[in-house]
Design a protein around this motif. Structure first.
Motif, PDB file in Angstrom:
ATOM      1  N   ARG A  61       0.853  -1.030   0.059  1.00  0.00           N
ATOM      2  CA  ARG A  61       0.082   0.136   0.042  1.00  0.00           C
ATOM      3  C   ARG A  61       0.875   1.157  -0.013  1.00  0.00           C
ATOM      4  N   SER A  62       1.900   1.178   0.565  1.00  0.00           N
ATOM      5  CA  SER A  62       2.890   2.401   0.745  1.00  0.00           C
ATOM      6  C   SER A  62       3.400   2.697  -0.707  1.00  0.00           C
ATOM      7  N   ILE A  63       3.830   1.486  -1.117  1.00  0.00           N
ATOM      8  CA  ILE A  63       4.416   1.908  -2.475  1.00  0.00           C
ATOM      9  C   ILE A  63       3.511   2.321  -3.589  1.00  0.00           C
ATOM     10  N   ASP A  64       2.316   1.631  -3.534  1.00  0.00           N
ATOM     11  CA  ASP A  64       1.329   2.094  -4.282  1.00  0.00           C
ATOM     12  C   ASP A  64       0.737   3.551  -4.288  1.00  0.00           C
ATOM     13  N   ALA A  65       1.052   3.834  -2.989  1.00  0.00           N
ATOM     14  CA  ALA A  65       0.533   5.328  -2.664  1.00  0.00           C
ATOM     15  C   ALA A  65       1.614   6.289  -2.963  1.00  0.00           C
ATOM     16  N   TRP A  66       2.758   6.016  -2.894  1.00  0.00           N
ATOM     17  CA  TRP A  66       3.833   6.724  -3.369  1.00  0.00           C
ATOM     18  C   TRP A  66       3.752   6.919  -4.946  1.00  0.00           C
ATOM     19  N   LEU A  67       3.527   5.898  -5.611  1.00  0.00           N
ATOM     20  CA  LEU A  67       3.625   6.006  -7.101  1.00  0.00           C
ATOM     21  C   LEU A  67       2.083   6.403  -7.764  1.00  0.00           C
ATOM     22  N   GLY A  68       1.076   6.434  -6.917  1.00  0.00           N
ATOM     23  CA  GLY A  68      -0.120   6.870  -7.241  1.00  0.00           C
ATOM     24  C   GLY A  68      -0.833   5.748  -8.065  1.00  0.00           C
ATOM     25  N   ILE A  69      -0.412   4.684  -7.628  1.00  0.00           N
ATOM     26  CA  ILE A  69      -1.277   3.722  -8.531  1.00  0.00           C
ATOM     27  C   ILE A  69      -2.508   3.271  -7.924  1.00  0.00           C
ATOM     28  N   PRO A  70      -3.705   2.844  -8.249  1.00  0.00           N
ATOM     29  CA  PRO A  70      -5.013   2.673  -7.815  1.00  0.00           C
ATOM     30  C   PRO A  70      -5.061   1.164  -7.762  1.00  0.00           C
ATOM     31  N   ILE A  71      -4.302   0.188  -8.230  1.00  0.00           N
ATOM     32  CA  ILE A  71      -4.332  -1.086  -8.504  1.00  0.00           C
ATOM     33  C   ILE A  71      -3.454  -1.807  -7.327  1.00  0.00           C
ATOM     34  N   PRO A  72      -3.955  -2.513  -6.300  1.00  0.00           N
ATOM     35  CA  PRO A  72      -3.097  -3.157  -5.312  1.00  0.00           C
ATOM     36  C   PRO A  72      -2.288  -3.960  -5.653  1.00  0.00           C
TER      37      PRO A  72
END
Length: 182
Positions: free
Chosen positions: A30-41
């Protein structure tokens, strides 16, 4: 009642490590997804793994090796950046690089003739450059942590350990509860 408590404790031993591992992995994803702004888990994590692998390929490629060397020279010229960059690089190389440093497990007597000993890894066989010709450097990792201590001890107090480095590291980091084969 005692049997019920034993079942509960056994269930705790089985489920707690799984739950902690799952929790940590989900937080990382979730942290990496949030940093990159990617909505796909999980997509950010996979993208990060892909990026690291491509960087490794480029760093080992003859054409881009000079570019990597140039970037490293720049990093090594900047005062604070040099300290952070070189320490991080040395630490990673010690564990996973081609120049692994934690490949010589040793047992160190805490004082001459002492029965108390610590497990560690010989990192420098000679401390002659510091005027300590009869001493050597041993890194002693801490249990359940990412830290450790560097100790300088007389060579006579150090005994090589016949075991795989990875097993010794797992044994130390687990606080001595990891199973060692052999």
């Amino acid at each position: 009642m005692k049997r019920l408590v034993n079942y509960f404790l056994q269930g705790l031993i089985v489920l707690a490590p799984m739950a902690v591992t799952l929790y940590v992995c989900v937080r990382i994803f979730r942290s990496i997804d949030a940093w990159l702004g990617i909505p796909i888990p999980g997509a950010g994590f996979l993208l990060t793994i892909l990026l690291i692998t491509v960087a490794g390929f480029l760093a080992s490629n003859l054409i881009t090796r000079s570019l990597v060397a140039t970037v490293e020279r720049v990093m090594n010229r900047l005062p604070f950046v040099r300290l952070l960059y070189s320490a991080t690089k040395d630490l990673l190389n010690a564990f996973v690089g081609e120049k692994r440093r934690f490949d010589k497990p040793v047992l160190v007597a805490l004082s001459p003739g002492a029965s108390a000993k610590v497990l560690g890894f010989a990192t420098q066989e000679s401390m002659g450059r510091f005027g300590l010709n009869e001493e050597m450097a041993v890194y002693v990792p801490q249990s359940y942590g990412l830290a450790g201590n560097l100790i300088v001890v007389p060579k006579a107090q150090v005994t090589p350990v016949r075991a795989e480095s990875s097993e010794v590291m797992a044994f130390i980091v687990s606080g001595g509860v990891a199973r060692v084969t052999g």
